[in-house]
Design a protein around this motif. Sequence first.
Motif, PDB file in Angstrom:
ATOM      1  N   GLN A 163       0.821  -1.195   0.000  1.00 44.61           N
ATOM      2  CA  GLN A 163       0.000   0.000   0.000  1.00 44.61           C
ATOM      3  C   GLN A 163       0.863   1.256   0.000  1.00 44.61           C
ATOM      4  O   GLN A 163       1.970   1.276   0.537  1.00 44.61           O
ATOM      5  N   SER A 164       0.337   2.303  -0.643  1.00 42.92           N
ATOM      6  CA  SER A 164       0.961   3.628  -0.654  1.00 42.92           C
ATOM      7  C   SER A 164       2.397   3.595  -1.141  1.00 42.92           C
ATOM      8  O   SER A 164       3.297   4.186  -0.541  1.00 42.92           O
ATOM      9  N   GLY A 182      -3.595   2.453  -3.060  1.00 45.97           N
ATOM     10  CA  GLY A 182      -2.967   3.750  -2.883  1.00 45.97           C
ATOM     11  C   GLY A 182      -1.584   3.880  -3.474  1.00 45.97           C
ATOM     12  O   GLY A 182      -0.791   4.706  -3.024  1.00 45.97           O
ATOM     13  N   ILE A 204      -7.708   2.698  -5.432  1.00 47.48           N
ATOM     14  CA  ILE A 204      -7.078   4.014  -5.374  1.00 47.48           C
ATOM     15  C   ILE A 204      -5.632   3.978  -5.864  1.00 47.48           C
ATOM     16  O   ILE A 204      -4.757   4.654  -5.333  1.00 47.48           O
ATOM     17  N   ASN A 205      -5.363   3.161  -6.868  1.00 43.59           N
ATOM     18  CA  ASN A 205      -4.037   3.128  -7.479  1.00 43.59           C
ATOM     19  C   ASN A 205      -4.032   3.986  -8.738  1.00 43.59           C
ATOM     20  O   ASN A 205      -5.066   4.188  -9.383  1.00 43.59           O
TER      21      ASN A 205
END
Length: 227
Positions: A163-164, A182, A204-205
């Motif tokens: 993530q992120s 993300g 949310i990529n």
Amino acid sequence: LKGAQRDAMASLVSQGYIQGYGDMLHPGDTITRAEFVTILYRIAPHRYTTGDEAIGNGGSLLSGSGVLTEQSFPHPLFFDCSSENISFQEVTASQVVLRSQTTGGVTLTKGTKIDRLVLAGGDGQKTTVAPDKTSSIGTLVVGDRKGDLIISGAVDRVEVTGQSLQITITTDLEALVVSGAGCQIFLSSDVTVRQIKLTDTSSINRIIIKQDTESIILNGTNNTLTT
């Protein structure tokens, strides 16, 4: 359990790594520290320091940083959290897992071939994974980690599960698979990817690609693909 989770569970059972209790596996229960250690020791029964001259070719757990030279590892090879800078020279390995608390380099030279390399951890510093011209990685898995990552050299497939993440790819790929959330993934202007796939767990990529691709599979939620 979903399909991929069922497959992973079945693999662990078939290889004797997990057994469950009461004729059931109880996948929704919390695992204890003792149970986790038991599984880890079954997967990696041998423990060494990275600089050891002779490392067994069974599942192995290594500590510390150093160089591995002219060895073959048909079974999984794990590095613990103390391992930072690892150099592979003339090494063949089926699977290598590196989860370090400190960001360090991973160097592949002199014909090193790793079928599956898993990276996670880090302390926020930028890292580059770049096999030399004689070396290659089949699948590079990027898990939860800190710090930007640059991928170049001979890598066939990249799987993003963390993530992120901020990832820059400067090499052609057979496939880019994103199941994390993300993340921002930038493909350089001269890079082509045969298949891009965002799985149903992705969200949310953002993927930025400037060249053609043969196949795009979009699932998940709130993902953005910019071409």
